[in-house]
Design a protein around this motif. Structure first.
Motif, PDB file in Angstrom:
ATOM      1  N   CYS A  81       0.835  -1.217   0.000  1.00 29.43           N
ATOM      2  CA  CYS A  81       0.000   0.000   0.000  1.00 29.43           C
ATOM      3  C   CYS A  81       0.870   1.267   0.000  1.00 29.43           C
ATOM      4  O   CYS A  81       0.586   2.224  -0.730  1.00 29.43           O
ATOM      5  CB  CYS A  81      -0.920   0.017   1.215  1.00 29.43           C
ATOM      6  SG  CYS A  81      -2.168  -1.233   1.147  1.00 29.43           S
ATOM      7  N   VAL A  82       1.927   1.243   0.835  1.00 27.99           N
ATOM      8  CA  VAL A  82       2.837   2.398   0.897  1.00 27.99           C
ATOM      9  C   VAL A  82       3.499   2.600  -0.463  1.00 27.99           C
ATOM     10  O   VAL A  82       3.640   3.722  -0.953  1.00 27.99           O
ATOM     11  CB  VAL A  82       3.892   2.203   2.020  1.00 27.99           C
ATOM     12  CG1 VAL A  82       4.992   3.257   1.939  1.00 27.99           C
ATOM     13  CG2 VAL A  82       3.235   2.270   3.387  1.00 27.99           C
ATOM     14  N   MET A  83       3.860   1.482  -1.087  1.00 26.56           N
ATOM     15  CA  MET A  83       4.505   1.527  -2.396  1.00 26.56           C
ATOM     16  C   MET A  83       3.589   2.151  -3.441  1.00 26.56           C
ATOM     17  O   MET A  83       4.020   3.019  -4.222  1.00 26.56           O
ATOM     18  CB  MET A  83       4.846   0.088  -2.777  1.00 26.56           C
ATOM     19  CG  MET A  83       5.644  -0.086  -3.998  1.00 26.56           C
ATOM     20  SD  MET A  83       5.930  -1.835  -4.146  1.00 26.56           S
ATOM     21  CE  MET A  83       4.366  -2.393  -4.762  1.00 26.56           C
ATOM     22  N   VAL A  84       2.326   1.767  -3.429  1.00 27.46           N
ATOM     23  CA  VAL A  84       1.353   2.325  -4.383  1.00 27.46           C
ATOM     24  C   VAL A  84       1.170   3.826  -4.118  1.00 27.46           C
ATOM     25  O   VAL A  84       1.161   4.630  -5.053  1.00 27.46           O
ATOM     26  CB  VAL A  84      -0.005   1.567  -4.283  1.00 27.46           C
ATOM     27  CG1 VAL A  84      -1.089   2.278  -5.071  1.00 27.46           C
ATOM     28  CG2 VAL A  84       0.163   0.144  -4.805  1.00 27.46           C
ATOM     29  N   SER A  85       1.069   4.194  -2.834  1.00 27.23           N
ATOM     30  CA  SER A  85       0.931   5.626  -2.495  1.00 27.23           C
ATOM     31  C   SER A  85       2.158   6.395  -2.949  1.00 27.23           C
ATOM     32  O   SER A  85       2.056   7.512  -3.455  1.00 27.23           O
ATOM     33  CB  SER A  85       0.766   5.830  -0.993  1.00 27.23           C
ATOM     34  OG  SER A  85      -0.011   4.861  -0.436  1.00 27.23           O
ATOM     35  N   PHE A  86       3.341   5.786  -2.752  1.00 32.50           N
ATOM     36  CA  PHE A  86       4.595   6.435  -3.131  1.00 32.50           C
ATOM     37  C   PHE A  86       4.650   6.651  -4.650  1.00 32.50           C
ATOM     38  O   PHE A  86       5.078   7.705  -5.121  1.00 32.50           O
ATOM     39  CB  PHE A  86       5.766   5.558  -2.665  1.00 32.50           C
ATOM     40  CG  PHE A  86       7.092   5.943  -3.237  1.00 32.50           C
ATOM     41  CD1 PHE A  86       7.694   7.142  -2.898  1.00 32.50           C
ATOM     42  CD2 PHE A  86       7.758   5.098  -4.107  1.00 32.50           C
ATOM     43  CE1 PHE A  86       8.922   7.494  -3.420  1.00 32.50           C
ATOM     44  CE2 PHE A  86       8.986   5.438  -4.634  1.00 32.50           C
ATOM     45  CZ  PHE A  86       9.563   6.641  -4.289  1.00 32.50           C
ATOM     46  N   LEU A  87       4.180   5.671  -5.401  1.00 26.72           N
ATOM     47  CA  LEU A  87       4.282   5.763  -6.852  1.00 26.72           C
ATOM     48  C   LEU A  87       3.187   6.624  -7.469  1.00 26.72           C
ATOM     49  O   LEU A  87       3.440   7.384  -8.398  1.00 26.72           O
ATOM     50  CB  LEU A  87       4.249   4.359  -7.471  1.00 26.72           C
ATOM     51  CG  LEU A  87       5.481   3.486  -7.231  1.00 26.72           C
ATOM     52  CD1 LEU A  87       5.236   2.079  -7.727  1.00 26.72           C
ATOM     53  CD2 LEU A  87       6.709   4.068  -7.895  1.00 26.72           C
ATOM     54  N   PHE A  88       1.953   6.513  -6.946  1.00 31.11           N
ATOM     55  CA  PHE A  88       0.839   7.171  -7.629  1.00 31.11           C
ATOM     56  C   PHE A  88       0.297   8.417  -6.921  1.00 31.11           C
ATOM     57  O   PHE A  88      -0.375   9.226  -7.543  1.00 31.11           O
ATOM     58  CB  PHE A  88      -0.304   6.164  -7.848  1.00 31.11           C
ATOM     59  CG  PHE A  88       0.096   5.048  -8.762  1.00 31.11           C
ATOM     60  CD1 PHE A  88       0.101   5.230 -10.140  1.00 31.11           C
ATOM     61  CD2 PHE A  88       0.521   3.833  -8.260  1.00 31.11           C
ATOM     62  CE1 PHE A  88       0.495   4.219 -10.993  1.00 31.11           C
ATOM     63  CE2 PHE A  88       0.920   2.804  -9.109  1.00 31.11           C
ATOM     64  CZ  PHE A  88       0.915   2.994 -10.475  1.00 31.11           C
ATOM     65  N   PHE A  89       0.549   8.538  -5.614  1.00 29.35           N
ATOM     66  CA  PHE A  89       0.083   9.741  -4.896  1.00 29.35           C
ATOM     67  C   PHE A  89       1.273  10.387  -4.187  1.00 29.35           C
ATOM     68  O   PHE A  89       1.221  10.655  -2.994  1.00 29.35           O
ATOM     69  CB  PHE A  89      -1.020   9.370  -3.883  1.00 29.35           C
ATOM     70  CG  PHE A  89      -2.122   8.548  -4.460  1.00 29.35           C
ATOM     71  CD1 PHE A  89      -3.108   9.151  -5.221  1.00 29.35           C
ATOM     72  CD2 PHE A  89      -2.173   7.183  -4.269  1.00 29.35           C
ATOM     73  CE1 PHE A  89      -4.125   8.392  -5.778  1.00 29.35           C
ATOM     74  CE2 PHE A  89      -3.184   6.417  -4.816  1.00 29.35           C
ATOM     75  CZ  PHE A  89      -4.168   7.023  -5.578  1.00 29.35           C
ATOM     76  N   HIS A  90       2.336  10.585  -4.945  1.00 26.62           N
ATOM     77  CA  HIS A  90       3.619  10.995  -4.381  1.00 26.62           C
ATOM     78  C   HIS A  90       3.554  12.246  -3.502  1.00 26.62           C
ATOM     79  O   HIS A  90       4.034  12.257  -2.381  1.00 26.62           O
ATOM     80  CB  HIS A  90       4.622  11.189  -5.520  1.00 26.62           C
ATOM     81  CG  HIS A  90       6.030  11.249  -5.055  1.00 26.62           C
ATOM     82  ND1 HIS A  90       6.600  12.403  -4.581  1.00 26.62           N
ATOM     83  CD2 HIS A  90       6.974  10.299  -4.963  1.00 26.62           C
ATOM     84  CE1 HIS A  90       7.844  12.158  -4.233  1.00 26.62           C
ATOM     85  NE2 HIS A  90       8.104  10.893  -4.457  1.00 26.62           N
ATOM     86  N   SER A  91       2.945  13.304  -4.027  1.00 23.74           N
ATOM     87  CA  SER A  91       2.937  14.546  -3.236  1.00 23.74           C
ATOM     88  C   SER A  91       1.722  14.646  -2.317  1.00 23.74           C
ATOM     89  O   SER A  91       1.789  15.287  -1.274  1.00 23.74           O
ATOM     90  CB  SER A  91       3.019  15.766  -4.151  1.00 23.74           C
ATOM     91  OG  SER A  91       1.984  15.708  -5.079  1.00 23.74           O
ATOM     92  N   LEU A  92       0.618  14.002  -2.704  1.00 24.21           N
ATOM     93  CA  LEU A  92      -0.614  14.109  -1.914  1.00 24.21           C
ATOM     94  C   LEU A  92      -0.465  13.456  -0.537  1.00 24.21           C
ATOM     95  O   LEU A  92      -0.841  14.029   0.482  1.00 24.21           O
ATOM     96  CB  LEU A  92      -1.771  13.448  -2.677  1.00 24.21           C
ATOM     97  CG  LEU A  92      -3.155  13.606  -2.065  1.00 24.21           C
ATOM     98  CD1 LEU A  92      -3.635  15.032  -2.224  1.00 24.21           C
ATOM     99  CD2 LEU A  92      -4.139  12.650  -2.701  1.00 24.21           C
ATOM    100  N   LEU A  93       0.137  12.268  -0.508  1.00 25.41           N
ATOM    101  CA  LEU A  93       0.240  11.533   0.760  1.00 25.41           C
ATOM    102  C   LEU A  93       1.667  11.543   1.315  1.00 25.41           C
ATOM    103  O   LEU A  93       2.072  10.617   2.002  1.00 25.41           O
ATOM    104  CB  LEU A  93      -0.229  10.078   0.558  1.00 25.41           C
ATOM    105  CG  LEU A  93      -1.699   9.874   0.250  1.00 25.41           C
ATOM    106  CD1 LEU A  93      -1.965   8.439  -0.125  1.00 25.41           C
ATOM    107  CD2 LEU A  93      -2.555  10.251   1.442  1.00 25.41           C
ATOM    108  N   ASN A  94       2.413  12.580   1.006  1.00 30.90           N
ATOM    109  CA  ASN A  94       3.802  12.639   1.476  1.00 30.90           C
ATOM    110  C   ASN A  94       3.867  12.610   3.011  1.00 30.90           C
ATOM    111  O   ASN A  94       3.254  13.455   3.672  1.00 30.90           O
ATOM    112  CB  ASN A  94       4.460  13.915   0.947  1.00 30.90           C
ATOM    113  CG  ASN A  94       5.961  13.857   1.063  1.00 30.90           C
ATOM    114  OD1 ASN A  94       6.488  13.427   2.077  1.00 30.90           O
ATOM    115  ND2 ASN A  94       6.639  14.269   0.025  1.00 30.90           N
ATOM    116  N   PRO A  95       4.606  11.646   3.609  1.00 33.00           N
ATOM    117  CA  PRO A  95       4.658  11.548   5.084  1.00 33.00           C
ATOM    118  C   PRO A  95       5.205  12.815   5.750  1.00 33.00           C
ATOM    119  O   PRO A  95       4.758  13.178   6.839  1.00 33.00           O
ATOM    120  CB  PRO A  95       5.608  10.381   5.338  1.00 33.00           C
ATOM    121  CG  PRO A  95       5.707   9.657   4.069  1.00 33.00           C
ATOM    122  CD  PRO A  95       5.405  10.600   2.972  1.00 33.00           C
TER     123      PRO A  95
END
Lengths: 361, 73
Positions: B42-56
């Motif tokens: 899930c983190v990988m998908v967020s990192f690849l497709f929602f890079h700036s939106l879900l930035n930790p």
């Protein structure tokens, strides 16, 4: 538990982690707050290092061989304790990702600008994961082997610039009063408070009787080392200390003796990588071990690889630029460090003492 | 490129599973391990497709913004 280490080895591991990152990052941040009195901020910050050692000793005597997360779950209610442990793991993980990013940033800006970041991060995370997989003893022994080389090359870098140093750069002392050094101590205490992390490795300590003495000695040595490096940078660079991202690297780059002894920064980089490895693997071990306890796993080795993979992704993800890393990341991680390494153990200690006092009546 | 990365990272996760396969004896360990792999994915998908939106970093900054002027200089 098979693998055991001495408290001295654990303290040395933390010592290396603190001085390698501290000497590179601390002078710039401190100079911007405390200017010429940055040495005083380090001394004030070190008081929290001594305090951390006292807190760990209290925990060691009250709860034998129990980690801080286990103590939290035992003293607070199971749900609240577990929630607090979860927050602690997440925040420590973020700090760890920040350290990896900081390491990558240092390497890519100074030495390997063309190398992709995932190569730099991936190689470091893989090595650290390998060390964590083999246990705390391996990490501590790596630290012990690296210690003489780190001290030798770092002090060589500082002492060779001695002819260019001017002690006038230290003056005036306390020209703006005590407030700036006190403000600066919030930066240095973030480093010194890292000593509290030993409370997460207590089941691995072979003999805890001499912990207080060893701890005090190590904090004092850390203070002296940080003072030596930071003051030598200040004496050499003076008002320029707050300008470059890595003042120590600038001071080392200036060294040129007889035109044959130059580019000492390559040695400094090599030693810094070793120091960063020790720090990152120690933090990773703590996260892996704490999360394994939290998830009730039979062995912490089972989650070493997935957490390392997460660390790789997070450190690639956070703070995309150097400006972002220094302007936003640094104060953010200092805040998290103080919360996790100082406020959280203090809260637990207060609760333990309160419970003890109530049960006495 | 993102899809190639997704396949590459998924293969890494599969490699992690293969590496730890023989150590997963208990049912609880198995459950937790697969949960961790799921989180990684899930983190990988967020990192690849929602890079700036879900930035930790953004999320952390949002959470700790009021404390930064007091604690983090």
């Amino acid at each position: 538990m098979k693998e055991k280490t001495t408290s001295f080895q654990l303290l040395i591991t933390l010592y290396i982690g603190i001085i390698t990152t501290g000497m590179l990052m601390m002078p710039r941040q401190l100079y911007r707050i405390a200017s010429l009195n940055l040495w005083l901020s380090i001394i004030i910050g070190s008081l929290f290092g001594y305090f951390s050692i006292i807190v760990i000793t209290v925990f060691l005597h009250t709860f034998k061989n129990k980690t801080l997360t286990e103590i939290t779950e035992e003293t607070l209610s199971p749900y609240f304790g577990r929630a607090l442990t979860f927050i602690f793991i997440i925040l420590t993980f973020y700090c760890e990702a920040y350290f990896v990013r900081q390491y990558t940033n240092f390497i890519s800006t100074n030495f390997y600008p063309e190398t992709p970041r995932y190569i730099i991060i991936g190689s470091m995370v893989m090595v650290c994961c390998f060390a964590v997989y083999h246990g705390i003893e391996v990490i501590c022994r790596c630290a012990l082997i690296a210690l003489p080389f780190i001290l030798l090359f770092f002090s060589l870098g500082s002492s060779l610039s001695f002819p260019e140093m001017s002690f006038v750069n230290l003056l005036p002392i306390l020209d703006k009063g005590l407030i700036p050094p006190l403000g600066g101590s919030s930066v240095s205490l973030a480093w010194f408070s890292e000593f509290i992390l030993i409370s997460l490795c207590t089941p691995f300590i072979r003999q805890s009787k001499t912990f207080l003495k060893d701890g005090f000695i190590t904090v004092t040595i850390t203070l002296i080392t940080l003072l030596f490096f930071t003051v030598s940078i200040l004496l050499f660079l003076s008002a320029f200390t707050g300008v470059p991202l890595y003042p120590y690297m600038v001071s080392v780059r200036y060294i040129s003796i007889g035109r044959f002894l130059e580019h000492i920064e390559a040695l400094v980089m090599a030693m810094w990588i070793v120091g960063a490895f020790v720090k990152i693997s120690f933090y990773l071990f703590i996260i892996v071990h704490s999360s394994a306890t939290f998830l009730r796993l039979s062995s912490y080795k089972l989650n070493a690889l997935p957490i390392s993979f997460l660390l790789f992704l997070f450190s690639l993800w956070i703070h995309p630029s150097s400006q972002n890393l220094f302007k936003i990341g640094s104060p953010l991680v200092n805040t998290i460090n103080i919360l996790v390494n100082l406020c959280y153990p203090l809260f637990i200690l207060g609760f333990v003492l309160f419970k003890k006092k109530n049960s006495a009546y | 490129m993102k899809w190639i990365s997704l396949i590459g990272y998924s293969l890494v996760l599969y490699g992690i599973y293969l590496f730890e396969k023989k150590n997963l004896q208990k049912t609880h360990d198995k459950k937790v391990f697969f949960m961790l792999l799921g989180i990684c994915w899930c983190v990988m998908v967020s990192f690849l497709f929602f890079h700036s939106l879900l930035n930790p970093a953004r999320i952390m900054l949002f959470l700790f913004k009021p404390l930064i002027p007091i604690l983090g200089k």
